[in-house]
Design a protein around this motif. Structure first.
Motif, PDB file in Angstrom:
ATOM      1  N   ILE A  64     -19.762  32.274  32.265  1.00  0.00           N
ATOM      2  CA  ILE A  64     -20.322  33.527  32.786  1.00  0.00           C
ATOM      3  C   ILE A  64     -21.821  33.348  32.995  1.00  0.00           C
ATOM      4  CG2 ILE A  64     -20.682  35.992  32.378  1.00  0.00           C
ATOM      5  CD1 ILE A  64     -18.231  35.943  30.530  1.00  0.00           C
ATOM      6  N   LEU A  65     -22.277  33.723  34.176  1.00  0.00           N
ATOM      7  CA  LEU A  65     -23.696  33.733  34.494  1.00  0.00           C
ATOM      8  C   LEU A  65     -24.184  35.170  34.526  1.00  0.00           C
ATOM      9  CD1 LEU A  65     -23.758  31.152  37.422  1.00  0.00           C
ATOM     10  CD2 LEU A  65     -24.050  30.714  34.972  1.00  0.00           C
ATOM     11  N   GLU A  66     -25.428  35.369  34.100  1.00  0.00           N
ATOM     12  CA  GLU A  66     -25.999  36.716  34.044  1.00  0.00           C
ATOM     13  C   GLU A  66     -27.346  36.701  34.758  1.00  0.00           C
ATOM     14  OE1 GLU A  66     -27.953  39.070  30.425  1.00  0.00           O
ATOM     15  OE2 GLU A  66     -25.778  38.813  30.181  1.00  0.00           O
ATOM     16  N   ARG A  67     -27.547  37.695  35.658  1.00  0.00           N
ATOM     17  CA  ARG A  67     -28.802  37.752  36.392  1.00  0.00           C
ATOM     18  C   ARG A  67     -29.324  39.179  36.442  1.00  0.00           C
ATOM     19  NH1 ARG A  67     -28.128  35.213  41.986  1.00  0.00           N
ATOM     20  NH2 ARG A  67     -26.994  37.155  42.400  1.00  0.00           N
ATOM     21  N   GLY A  68     -30.623  39.331  36.246  1.00  0.00           N
ATOM     22  CA  GLY A  68     -31.227  40.653  36.297  1.00  0.00           C
ATOM     23  C   GLY A  68     -30.896  41.470  35.060  1.00  0.00           C
ATOM     24  N   HIS A  69     -30.951  42.788  35.235  1.00  0.00           N
ATOM     25  CA  HIS A  69     -30.660  43.686  34.107  1.00  0.00           C
ATOM     26  C   HIS A  69     -29.148  43.885  34.002  1.00  0.00           C
ATOM     27  CE1 HIS A  69     -31.181  46.854  31.175  1.00  0.00           C
ATOM     28  NE2 HIS A  69     -30.366  47.616  31.892  1.00  0.00           N
ATOM     29  N   VAL A  70     -28.578  43.450  32.903  1.00  0.00           N
ATOM     30  CA  VAL A  70     -27.122  43.509  32.710  1.00  0.00           C
ATOM     31  C   VAL A  70     -26.814  44.093  31.338  1.00  0.00           C
ATOM     32  CG1 VAL A  70     -25.013  42.148  32.423  1.00  0.00           C
ATOM     33  CG2 VAL A  70     -26.618  41.580  34.254  1.00  0.00           C
ATOM     34  N   GLN A  71     -25.872  45.023  31.305  1.00  0.00           N
ATOM     35  CA  GLN A  71     -25.318  45.542  30.049  1.00  0.00           C
ATOM     36  C   GLN A  71     -23.849  45.141  30.031  1.00  0.00           C
ATOM     37  OE1 GLN A  71     -24.741  49.770  29.840  1.00  0.00           O
ATOM     38  NE2 GLN A  71     -25.016  49.817  27.623  1.00  0.00           N
ATOM     39  N   MET A  72     -23.482  44.224  29.145  1.00  0.00           N
ATOM     40  CA  MET A  72     -22.147  43.638  29.194  1.00  0.00           C
ATOM     41  C   MET A  72     -21.608  43.397  27.788  1.00  0.00           C
ATOM     42  SD  MET A  72     -20.895  40.191  31.243  1.00  0.00           S
ATOM     43  CE  MET A  72     -22.370  39.277  30.760  1.00  0.00           C
ATOM     44  N   LYS A  73     -20.323  43.633  27.607  1.00  0.00           N
ATOM     45  CA  LYS A  73     -19.608  43.365  26.365  1.00  0.00           C
ATOM     46  C   LYS A  73     -18.535  42.321  26.648  1.00  0.00           C
ATOM     47  CE  LYS A  73     -16.985  45.733  22.719  1.00  0.00           C
ATOM     48  NZ  LYS A  73     -16.421  47.047  22.296  1.00  0.00           N
ATOM     49  N   ILE A  74     -18.465  41.302  25.813  1.00  0.00           N
ATOM     50  CA  ILE A  74     -17.514  40.214  26.008  1.00  0.00           C
ATOM     51  C   ILE A  74     -16.574  40.150  24.822  1.00  0.00           C
ATOM     52  CG2 ILE A  74     -17.241  37.733  26.314  1.00  0.00           C
ATOM     53  CD1 ILE A  74     -20.033  37.730  27.591  1.00  0.00           C
ATOM     54  N   GLU A  75     -15.277  40.144  25.109  1.00  0.00           N
ATOM     55  CA  GLU A  75     -14.262  40.126  24.060  1.00  0.00           C
ATOM     56  C   GLU A  75     -13.237  39.026  24.352  1.00  0.00           C
ATOM     57  OE1 GLU A  75     -12.603  44.030  24.136  1.00  0.00           O
ATOM     58  OE2 GLU A  75     -14.401  45.008  23.350  1.00  0.00           O
ATOM     59  N   GLY A  76     -13.552  37.813  23.985  1.00  0.00           N
ATOM     60  CA  GLY A  76     -12.583  36.736  24.104  1.00  0.00           C
ATOM     61  C   GLY A  76     -12.725  35.927  25.379  1.00  0.00           C
ATOM     62  N   VAL A  77     -13.200  34.687  25.227  1.00  0.00           N
ATOM     63  CA  VAL A  77     -13.328  33.761  26.349  1.00  0.00           C
ATOM     64  C   VAL A  77     -12.864  32.387  25.888  1.00  0.00           C
ATOM     65  CG1 VAL A  77     -14.902  32.623  27.962  1.00  0.00           C
ATOM     66  CG2 VAL A  77     -15.266  35.026  27.359  1.00  0.00           C
ATOM     67  N   SER A  78     -12.077  31.717  26.705  1.00  0.00           N
ATOM     68  CA  SER A  78     -11.729  30.328  26.429  1.00  0.00           C
ATOM     69  C   SER A  78     -12.028  29.488  27.662  1.00  0.00           C
ATOM     70  CB  SER A  78     -10.256  30.195  26.037  1.00  0.00           C
ATOM     71  OG  SER A  78      -9.415  30.462  27.132  1.00  0.00           O
ATOM     72  N   ALA A  79     -12.450  28.258  27.416  1.00  0.00           N
ATOM     73  CA  ALA A  79     -12.777  27.343  28.509  1.00  0.00           C
ATOM     74  C   ALA A  79     -12.137  25.993  28.232  1.00  0.00           C
ATOM     75  CB  ALA A  79     -14.290  27.195  28.639  1.00  0.00           C
ATOM     76  N   ASN A  80     -11.378  25.512  29.196  1.00  0.00           N
ATOM     77  CA  ASN A  80     -10.729  24.202  29.098  1.00  0.00           C
ATOM     78  C   ASN A  80      -9.919  24.059  27.811  1.00  0.00           C
ATOM     79  OD1 ASN A  80     -12.020  23.346  31.559  1.00  0.00           O
ATOM     80  ND2 ASN A  80     -13.909  23.114  30.370  1.00  0.00           N
ATOM     81  N   GLY A  81      -9.250  25.159  27.442  1.00  0.00           N
ATOM     82  CA  GLY A  81      -8.364  25.149  26.283  1.00  0.00           C
ATOM     83  C   GLY A  81      -9.016  25.439  24.960  1.00  0.00           C
ATOM     84  N   ASN A  82     -10.320  25.685  24.945  1.00  0.00           N
ATOM     85  CA  ASN A  82     -11.027  25.937  23.691  1.00  0.00           C
ATOM     86  C   ASN A  82     -11.597  27.349  23.670  1.00  0.00           C
ATOM     87  OD1 ASN A  82     -10.779  23.175  22.723  1.00  0.00           O
ATOM     88  ND2 ASN A  82     -12.279  22.644  24.313  1.00  0.00           N
ATOM     89  N   ALA A  83     -11.336  28.079  22.591  1.00  0.00           N
ATOM     90  CA  ALA A  83     -11.928  29.400  22.422  1.00  0.00           C
ATOM     91  C   ALA A  83     -13.419  29.248  22.179  1.00  0.00           C
ATOM     92  CB  ALA A  83     -11.272  30.137  21.263  1.00  0.00           C
ATOM     93  N   LEU A  84     -14.224  30.058  22.865  1.00  0.00           N
ATOM     94  CA  LEU A  84     -15.676  29.983  22.740  1.00  0.00           C
ATOM     95  C   LEU A  84     -16.158  31.081  21.806  1.00  0.00           C
ATOM     96  CD1 LEU A  84     -16.716  29.252  26.432  1.00  0.00           C
ATOM     97  CD2 LEU A  84     -16.121  27.641  24.610  1.00  0.00           C
ATOM     98  N   ALA A  85     -17.102  30.716  20.919  1.00  0.00           N
ATOM     99  CA  ALA A  85     -17.551  31.636  19.880  1.00  0.00           C
ATOM    100  C   ALA A  85     -18.616  32.593  20.360  1.00  0.00           C
ATOM    101  CB  ALA A  85     -18.073  30.844  18.685  1.00  0.00           C
ATOM    102  N   GLY A  86     -19.407  32.227  21.343  1.00  0.00           N
ATOM    103  CA  GLY A  86     -20.438  33.138  21.829  1.00  0.00           C
ATOM    104  C   GLY A  86     -21.720  32.409  22.154  1.00  0.00           C
ATOM    105  N   GLY A  87     -22.758  33.211  22.429  1.00  0.00           N
ATOM    106  CA  GLY A  87     -24.064  32.633  22.722  1.00  0.00           C
ATOM    107  C   GLY A  87     -24.091  31.929  24.061  1.00  0.00           C
ATOM    108  N   VAL A  88     -24.919  30.874  24.117  1.00  0.00           N
ATOM    109  CA  VAL A  88     -25.120  30.177  25.388  1.00  0.00           C
ATOM    110  C   VAL A  88     -23.867  29.456  25.853  1.00  0.00           C
ATOM    111  CG1 VAL A  88     -27.606  29.903  25.080  1.00  0.00           C
ATOM    112  CG2 VAL A  88     -26.043  28.167  24.167  1.00  0.00           C
ATOM    113  N   SER A  89     -22.901  29.237  24.961  1.00  0.00           N
ATOM    114  CA  SER A  89     -21.665  28.579  25.385  1.00  0.00           C
ATOM    115  C   SER A  89     -20.855  29.465  26.311  1.00  0.00           C
ATOM    116  CB  SER A  89     -20.822  28.178  24.166  1.00  0.00           C
ATOM    117  OG  SER A  89     -20.429  29.339  23.441  1.00  0.00           O
ATOM    118  N   ILE A  90     -21.073  30.776  26.252  1.00  0.00           N
ATOM    119  CA  ILE A  90     -20.339  31.710  27.114  1.00  0.00           C
ATOM    120  C   ILE A  90     -21.200  32.201  28.269  1.00  0.00           C
ATOM    121  CG2 ILE A  90     -19.249  33.983  27.222  1.00  0.00           C
ATOM    122  CD1 ILE A  90     -18.213  33.598  24.447  1.00  0.00           C
ATOM    123  N   VAL A  91     -22.423  32.591  27.985  1.00  0.00           N
ATOM    124  CA  VAL A  91     -23.271  33.232  28.996  1.00  0.00           C
ATOM    125  C   VAL A  91     -24.560  32.434  29.189  1.00  0.00           C
ATOM    126  CG1 VAL A  91     -24.542  35.314  29.651  1.00  0.00           C
ATOM    127  CG2 VAL A  91     -22.362  35.521  28.431  1.00  0.00           C
TER     128      VAL A  91
END
Length: 365
Positions: A334-361
């Motif tokens: 996920i890329l974020e640009r400008g002013h964004v208000q966003m909630k993230i609940e569960g992301v996996s990439a290439n078979g691995n669940a991502l915990a958060g932070g820069v690994s997701i956004v």
């Protein structure tokens, strides 16, 4: 979710009311001189058949198997159904600028079991250059239609509400496959397929110059293949429902929910995305699997992305991303640009669940 059900309720009421109406007048275009031989221009004969239908106060316009050439648009109104036998009933336009079958000021109308053919090389923007148009239509349907070529869009819905578009195939148009615009509301676009469309495959658009925002367009269970722009687009419209669509190799964004200042649209809000699958090989630079831009109150759930570029959320608020699954991508999904208000609940990439932070956004300029 309640708003997405209004269109379904309206169409159910229409279907029930239609079941108790007396058998309609059926006008066979052959009875009014249409040859359907693929050689003669049948425009004058078709007009005579329509005049007979109008004189009777509506009914059904029937095209038996054949190829009906026409050099003028075909316009019907009132309570009318236009139908054929399926792919053997062909309406072939001789003039791409006047190719359309137009339902104007029509109620409880429909088109089904027809094939439209237009050989067009130059993109046009006039309404009558589409293959099939509903303008100021109410409680109508379009189903089991095949559209091969168009100088503009395949199916255009404008100023209309309570329209169901299902089971159609559109290919090789020079603009959108199915385009819903100009304050249309309660429109269902489901189980259609579009390939090689010259612009978006399926779109709901609301221009700010129009007094009413296009609203409650449900785009569900459709397949988009190799669109020249986006697979599914909700541009300036409110309460778009984008569910269970399959999008393959779009040249633009896979799905876009966006405000476009260049075209002076409204700002979209209330969109719901669920169960969509986007697969892209060799994505174009500057495109995203999903784009949310200039929008508010958008929820995206259970989206599966194979290849392509990341999701981009730009200058938007009230965004929820839930259960995003990404494969065959490198870097933050996920890329974020400008002013964004966003909630993230569960992301996996290439078979691995991502915990958060820069690994997701990842924030970008």
């Amino acid at each position: 979710m309640q708003s997405f059900l209004r269109a379904t309720r309206a169409l159910v009421v229409f279907a029930l009311s239609a079941s108790v109406v007396a058998a309609p007048l059926v006008v066979n275009v052959r009875s009014y001189g249409a040859a359907g031989d693929g050689q003669a221009d049948d425009s004058a004969s078709l007009q005579r058949a329509i005049e007979a239908l109008n004189a009777a106060g509506g009914g059904e316009l029937y095209f038996p198997a054949g190829t009906y050439l026409h050099s003028e648009e075909i316009t019907v109104s009132g309570h009318v159904k236009v139908y054929g036998t399926g792919s053997a009933s062909v309406l072939k336009a001789l003039a791409p600028a006047r190719a359309a079958l137009v339902f104007m000021n029509a109620t409880q109308c429909g088109a089904e079991d027809l094939r439209f053919v237009t050989e067009a090389k130059t993109r046009l923007h006039e309404q009558n250059s589409a293959a099939l148009v509903m303008d100021h239509a109410e409680n109508c349907f379009i189903r089991n239609i095949s559209i091969e070529g168009s100088a503009s869009v395949g199916i255009l819905i404008a100023n209309s509400h309570g329209v169901a578009i299902s089971g159609n195939h559109i290919e090789d148009t020079l603009a959108d496959g199915i385009h819903v615009v100009n304050g249309s509301a309660d429109v269902i676009v489901e189980n259609n397929s579009a390939s090689n469309t010259g612009d978006d495959s399926f779109s709901a658009v609301a221009y700010a110059s129009w007094p009413k925002q296009t609203d409650n367009v449900v785009i569900s269970g459709n397949t988009s293949i190799s669109s020249h722009a986006r697979g599914v687009a909700c541009i300036g419209a409110s309460h778009c429902g984008i569910f269970n669509n399959t999008i393959r190799n779009p040249r633009g964004h896979g799905i876009a929910v966006a405000y476009e200042s260049t075209y002076d649209t409204y700002r979209p809000f209330g969109a719901r995305l669920k169960g969509n699958r986007i697969a892209t090989v060799n994505p174009s630079k500057g495109t995203n699997s999903v784009l949310v831009s200039g929008a508010r109150d958008v929820e995206m759930e259970s989206t599966a992305i194979d290849g392509g570029n990341p999701v981009l959320v730009s200058d938007s608020s009230g965004i929820v991303v839930r259960n995003l699954v990404v494969n065959e991508q490198v870097g933050a999904p996920i890329l974020e640009r400008g002013h964004v208000q966003m909630k993230i609940e569960g992301v996996s990439a290439n078979g691995n669940a991502l915990a958060g932070g820069v690994s997701i956004v990842r924030k970008i300029q």
